[in-house]
Motif scaffolding. Structure first.
Motif, mmCIF file in Angstrom:
data_model
loop_
_atom_site.group_PDB
_atom_site.id
_atom_site.type_symbol
_atom_site.label_atom_id
_atom_site.label_comp_id
_atom_site.label_asym_id
_atom_site.label_seq_id
_atom_site.Cartn_x
_atom_site.Cartn_y
_atom_site.Cartn_z
ATOM 1 N N ARG B 103 0.838 -1.200 0.000
ATOM 2 C CA ARG B 103 0.000 0.000 0.000
ATOM 3 C C ARG B 103 0.877 1.256 0.000
ATOM 4 O O ARG B 103 0.621 2.203 -0.724
ATOM 5 N N ILE B 104 1.939 1.211 0.822
ATOM 6 C CA ILE B 104 2.844 2.358 0.872
ATOM 7 C C ILE B 104 3.454 2.592 -0.510
ATOM 8 O O ILE B 104 3.479 3.705 -1.035
ATOM 9 N N HIS B 105 3.906 1.501 -1.102
ATOM 10 C CA HIS B 105 4.525 1.576 -2.433
ATOM 11 C C HIS B 105 3.541 2.136 -3.447
ATOM 12 O O HIS B 105 3.853 3.053 -4.205
ATOM 13 N N SER B 106 2.317 1.641 -3.412
ATOM 14 C CA SER B 106 1.330 2.065 -4.394
ATOM 15 C C SER B 106 0.961 3.538 -4.217
ATOM 16 O O SER B 106 0.833 4.287 -5.182
ATOM 17 N N HIS B 107 0.793 3.974 -2.968
ATOM 18 C CA HIS B 107 0.376 5.357 -2.725
ATOM 19 C C HIS B 107 1.486 6.339 -3.086
ATOM 20 O O HIS B 107 1.227 7.412 -3.648
ATOM 21 N N ALA B 254 -5.673 12.917 -2.502
ATOM 22 C CA ALA B 254 -4.231 12.930 -2.251
ATOM 23 C C ALA B 254 -3.964 12.904 -0.757
ATOM 24 O O ALA B 254 -3.119 12.136 -0.275
ATOM 25 N N LEU B 255 -4.707 13.708 -0.020
ATOM 26 C CA LEU B 255 -4.532 13.732 1.435
ATOM 27 C C LEU B 255 -4.841 12.370 2.039
ATOM 28 O O LEU B 255 -4.109 11.867 2.886
ATOM 29 N N VAL B 256 -5.956 11.771 1.567
ATOM 30 C CA VAL B 256 -6.322 10.451 2.077
ATOM 31 C C VAL B 256 -5.181 9.476 1.851
ATOM 32 O O VAL B 256 -4.760 8.744 2.743
ATOM 33 N N ARG B 257 -4.633 9.505 0.635
ATOM 34 C CA ARG B 257 -3.625 8.508 0.304
ATOM 35 C C ARG B 257 -2.348 8.724 1.101
ATOM 36 O O ARG B 257 -1.742 7.775 1.606
ATOM 37 N N VAL B 258 -1.925 9.980 1.237
ATOM 38 C CA VAL B 258 -0.674 10.201 1.974
ATOM 39 C C VAL B 258 -0.856 9.884 3.447
ATOM 40 O O VAL B 258 0.011 9.278 4.078
ATOM 41 N N ARG B 259 -2.024 10.234 4.004
ATOM 42 C CA ARG B 259 -2.261 9.906 5.413
ATOM 43 C C ARG B 259 -2.338 8.396 5.613
ATOM 44 O O ARG B 259 -1.863 7.861 6.609
ATOM 45 N N GLU B 260 -2.969 7.723 4.640
ATOM 46 C CA GLU B 260 -3.027 6.258 4.724
ATOM 47 C C GLU B 260 -1.636 5.657 4.722
ATOM 48 O O GLU B 260 -1.381 4.653 5.391
ATOM 49 N N THR B 261 -0.745 6.271 3.974
ATOM 50 C CA THR B 261 0.634 5.785 3.951
ATOM 51 C C THR B 261 1.217 5.832 5.355
ATOM 52 O O THR B 261 1.858 4.882 5.807
ATOM 53 N N SER B 262 0.974 6.944 6.036
ATOM 54 C CA SER B 262 1.446 7.088 7.405
ATOM 55 C C SER B 262 0.859 5.998 8.300
ATOM 56 O O SER B 262 1.555 5.375 9.103
ATOM 57 N N GLU B 263 -0.439 5.784 8.120
ATOM 58 C CA GLU B 263 -1.144 4.779 8.911
ATOM 59 C C GLU B 263 -0.566 3.385 8.629
ATOM 60 O O GLU B 263 -0.392 2.580 9.538
ATOM 61 N N SER B 264 -0.257 3.127 7.374
ATOM 62 C CA SER B 264 0.321 1.835 7.001
ATOM 63 C C SER B 264 1.675 1.639 7.668
ATOM 64 O O SER B 264 2.018 0.531 8.086
ATOM 65 N N LEU B 265 2.442 2.727 7.743
ATOM 66 C CA LEU B 265 3.742 2.619 8.402
ATOM 67 C C LEU B 265 3.563 2.210 9.854
ATOM 68 O O LEU B 265 4.294 1.354 10.365
ATOM 69 N N SER B 266 2.552 2.796 10.507
ATOM 70 C CA SER B 266 2.341 2.429 11.911
ATOM 71 C C SER B 266 1.878 0.984 12.015
ATOM 72 O O SER B 266 2.274 0.256 12.926
ATOM 73 N N LEU B 267 1.054 0.550 11.047
ATOM 74 C CA LEU B 267 0.630 -0.857 11.026
ATOM 75 C C LEU B 267 1.835 -1.781 10.897
ATOM 76 O O LEU B 267 1.923 -2.810 11.578
#
Lengths: 320, 360, 173
Positions: B103-107, B254-267
């Motif tokens: 997900r991080i890679h894709s975003h 864009a905001l959703v995707r970048v924030r999701e990236t952050s969330e994925s990192l925490s996951l």
């Protein structure tokens, strides 16, 4: 007699004529690409890259769509190149002018704006959809930046009371650089130049993701090479022009009185040109491309009024 | 005003994959669009019926090169359900880890493509440079940058040791800083905002009508995420926020995707901390008992659904894939009407098409 | 002398065009990755061009689907000579995992002549760069002919060559 002709030929073809301009164009393109690459955390091309690109394009097959108007398509890049080369003749380099007369500024401005019109025509006659859309965009863009650009460059002339570039340069050596008197005009001219050269954020007519290659989509080989060369030389002439009009030409203030005046002149001029070029490169890294309507807004609602303001202030000061 | 037809694709710098739009434009205004698909149709569903259950893992990884892992995850989950296999917790965790890395890679990839499409090459370069860190982590784990071949029926193929986990942690920490920077850029960079705000705006009704899922739906405030709503793999043991925005424009996605990236990192950090010891796979038989199953998972672009039917042989009797791009394409038909030509690339980026997924 | 200069220029200024004729994105994102800071192929003079008319090398990814075939051929014909074709990835080389599907023609060489095959699923960017470097090293401009004649035969001829090759390898299968 013969030596006179030889002298003129050397000035036109070698220094500061065609060969010098070509070298500058390739060098500038390399510095530009390299700077952009460095700012984007990349390495960038080697120094010979612009030359390799030019030679390669010149020796490639040149094809056009069957519906395109071949003679005009062949003539347009040549004429554009000729226009910017002619403009270069009247722009002083390092304190030396090949030809100069009262009013050469107007000729240079006119010649510098010609490629934009030919660029539009190129899109129109090469008939591809992207070419036509890109062409009409370039025309719209032309109307947005050209007026502020002209106003910005007229202001120093009005201030000096002369329409000769070398006189304007000379005036700055005795008084002060125009940029300190007219910082606003300088900014406008810079923005105008970016628009003229179709660099980010004003690369609207050739926006890859929208119109592929813009008016040049259908051009290839030699014709494309000439178009690229036109833009490169236009960059050189534009940068030189701004250095002359706003940054005092080769004037280095108190340093100018040092010995080896000729060398110092060249050095000063080169340095300023480099600074201008780097400014252009850095700008193109910092922004996203504008939309054409956003550019028109910017041009007519912000830049044009500011240009008029600059002119009005200059005239008032002149009157007083 | 005269109407021009502007073809976008199948070869166009805007598109990384072939699909074709015929845009009808009046000057700079796009009035209508006709979409043509099928350039990437490889007949995967039919091919899957000819190959064994095990071979299909390899085939389905190649449905899409960007979200390859989610496809095998969804498939394996389905088959495991048919087999009534108990997948070891460690394997579930590793699967989930790969899902989040992907997900991080894709975003990050998406952000780069958006930036490139609005002519902001610098952001493209930076976000793709940062993406290399995720690719490094995935390569370290699985041996592949793009195709990972991590999933097998019954578990996963890889078993990372403590040293690898430590190096992943270091990589994630570095990446976190970069993602924070990128979020800052997306939030505050003027020229990017000028190009993406109020562009490609959708509404809840529109999103519902076209059944759009994923970040596009979350950008209009629809709080849906399969990871939370129908937990699979190890998601029920992890805590995370489902990111939503209300704007509905490309900037909001864009905001959703970048924030999701952050969330994925925490996951990812949670997974590394909670990784259970034990086996990474259970043995699976060659034949799958007759039956049918629907398997769902949250791909970077939204919900992926696999329908799998077995006739009790060593091959699937039917395999049907539904990817999030399908509804996005249908939404796109409405979005590409009455907008400026220069906004077309932005709108296209906003819905994040994956034609390889949609055409199969 | 002039030919040496042209050869030098062609080896150092390869502009590429990318076309995906039915691949899965894997190779495509690796090709895009070539432009980004870690690999930065602008070091080698490689630029990714948007229009077929500006390109020297066609980077093809993916197997050729029936619907993509004509477009692939057309893009190839739009490119000015001299031009080269590189098949990137296992699918582009042979059809790969999709071989045998009803909508597949197989590798790129079923439609247009290919100069270089880079297998891998997907090939790493390093491998693609290495492949391109090897291709560039083979670019010759013979001393005895002017550069223009040394270019490849015109498009019509190539089309027939492509058709022949396609049939030949069909027989081979």
């Amino acid at each position: 007699m013969l030596s006179d002709i030889l002298y003129v030929l050397i000035r036109l073809l070698v220094l500061p004529g065609f060969t010098f301009l070509l070298a500058c164009a390739l060098l500038f393109q390399w510095i530009d690409r390299r700077t952009i690459a460095r700012l984007q955390a990349r390495v960038g091309p080697p120094w010979y890259q612009p030359l390799a690109d030019l030679v390669k394009l010149l020796t490639k097959e040149s094809i056009l769509p069957a519906e395109a108007d071949l003679p005009i398509c062949t003539a347009l890049p040549l004429v554009s190149l000729a226009a910017v080369l002619t403009a270069a003749v009247y722009v002083p380099v390092g304190g030396h002018t090949t030809y100069s007369f009262e009013g050469d500024l107007i000729v240079v401005l006119f010649l510098l704006s010609l490629p934009a019109l030919f660029y539009f025509l190129a899109g129109w006659v090469s008939v591809g959809v992207y070419s036509v859309v890109g062409g009409s965009r370039s025309l719209l863009q032309y109307f947005s930046y050209e007026v502020p650009f002209l106003m910005a460059l007229s202001a120093p002339a009005i201030l000096t009371g002369s329409w000769s570039i070398s006189r304007i340069v000379g005036q700055q050596a005795t008084a002060t650089w125009t940029v300190f008197v007219q910082p606003l005009g300088f900014l406008l001219a810079l923005v105008g130049l970016i628009g003229k050269l179709k660099r980010v954020p004003f690369d609207i007519p050739k926006a890859k993701s929208e119109v592929v290659g813009g008016p040049l989509t259908e051009f290839s080989g030699r014709k494309l090479a000439l178009w690229h060369l036109t833009v490169d030389i236009q960059t050189v002439v534009g940068v030189f022009l701004l250095v002359n009009m706003f940054l005092g030409g080769s004037d280095l203030g108190p340093l100018s009185s040092l010995p080896l005046a000729g060398l110092m002149d060249a050095l000063g001029f080169g340095l300023k040109a480099l600074v201008m070029l780097l400014t252009l490169s850095v700008t193109s890294v910092l922004y996203a491309r504008l939309r054409i309507d956003q550019l028109a807004d910017l041009g007519w609602r912000v830049l044009a009024p500011l240009g008029m303001l600059q002119l009005a202030v200059t005239m008032l000061i002149g009157a007083v | 005003m005269t109407r021009v037809t502007i073809p976008i694709g199948p070869q166009h710098p805007l598109l990384k994959e072939p699909l074709s739009f015929m845009l009808t434009a009046e000057g700079e205004r796009v009035v209508d669009s006709v979409l043509r698909l099928g350039y990437v149709h490889r007949g995967i569903e039919r091919l899957a019926e000819e190959r064994s259950w095990v071979q299909n893992v390899h085939l389905l990884e190649r449905v899409c090169g960007i979200c390859s892992h989610i496809h095998t995850t969804t498939y394996c989950q389905g088959v495991e359900a048919l087999l009534e296999l108990e997948v070891p917790p460690r394997a579930q965790m590793i699967r989930t880890l790969m899902c989040e890395l992907e997900r991080i890679h894709s975003h990050l990839l998406w952000l780069g493509v958006l930036a490139e499409n609005v002519g902001f090459t610098t952001i493209f370069m930076y976000s793709w440079r940062d993406r290399e860190m995720v690719l490094d982590i995935m390569e370290d784990l699985s041996g592949g940058r793009i195709a990972h071949a991590v999933n097998i029926i019954g578990g996963v193929r890889i078993d990372p040791d403590a040293e690898q986990l430590d190096s992943i942690r270091r990589g994630l920490d570095k990446l976190q800083q970069q993602v924070d920077t990128l979020l800052d850029v997306v939030q505050h960079e003027r020229s990017l905002r000028v190009r993406t705000q109020h562009v490609g705006r959708t509404t809840k009704e529109l999103v519902r009508r076209h059944c759009v899922v994923g970040p596009v739906a979350r950008a209009v405030g629809i709080d849906e995420d399969i990871r939370r709503d129908a937990p699979y793999a190890a998601y029920d043991r992890l805590s995370f926020k489902v990111i939503t925005e209300s704007g509905g424009d490309v900037w909001a996605t864009a905001l959703v995707r970048v924030r999701e990236t952050s969330e994925s990192l925490s996951l990812c950090h949670q997974i590394l901390d909670q990784l259970d010891p034990g086996d990474v796979a259970t043995r699976a038989g060659r034949r799958v008992p007759a039956g049918e199953v629907v398997s769902r998972a949250e791909a970077p672009r939204g919900e992926v659904i696999y329908y799998i039917r077995s006739a009790g042989t060593d091959k699937p009797a039917r395999l049907k894939i539904r990817t999030p791009t399908l509804p996005a394409l249908s939404l796109l038909g409405e979005q590409l009407r009455d907008i400026k030509l220069a906004d077309v690339p932005v709108v296209l980026s906003g819905v994040d098409l994956c034609i390889a997924c949609a055409d199969r | 002398m002039l030919n040496r200069l042209v050869q030098w220029a062609r080896r150092r200024s390869p502009w590429v065009l990318h076309y995906n004729s039915g691949g899965c994105n894997g190779c495509d994102i690796e090709i895009l990755d070539l432009l980004t800071p870690r690999y930065d192929v602008e070091r080698l003079g490689i630029l990714k061009e948007a229009s077929p008319r500006h390109a020297d090398i066609l980077l093809c990814t993916g197997p050729v689907t029936r619907q993509s075939r004509d477009r692939l051929r057309r893009i190839y014909e739009q490119m000015p000579a001299p031009k080269w074709v590189v098949a990137v990835g296992t699918c582009a080389t042979s059809g790969g995992v999709f071989r045998g599907s009803y909508n597949m023609l197989g590798g790129i060489d079923q439609v247009i002549p290919v100069d270089l095959y880079i297998p891998g699923c997907p090939p790493r960017p390093e491998v693609i760069i290495e492949g391109l470097a090897r291709l560039l090293a083979t670019i010759d401009v013979p001393e005895d002919k002017p550069p223009r004649d040394a270019a490849e035969p015109p498009a019509e001829q190539l089309k027939s060559v492509a058709a022949d090759e396609g049939e030949a390898s069909d027989d081979g299968d």
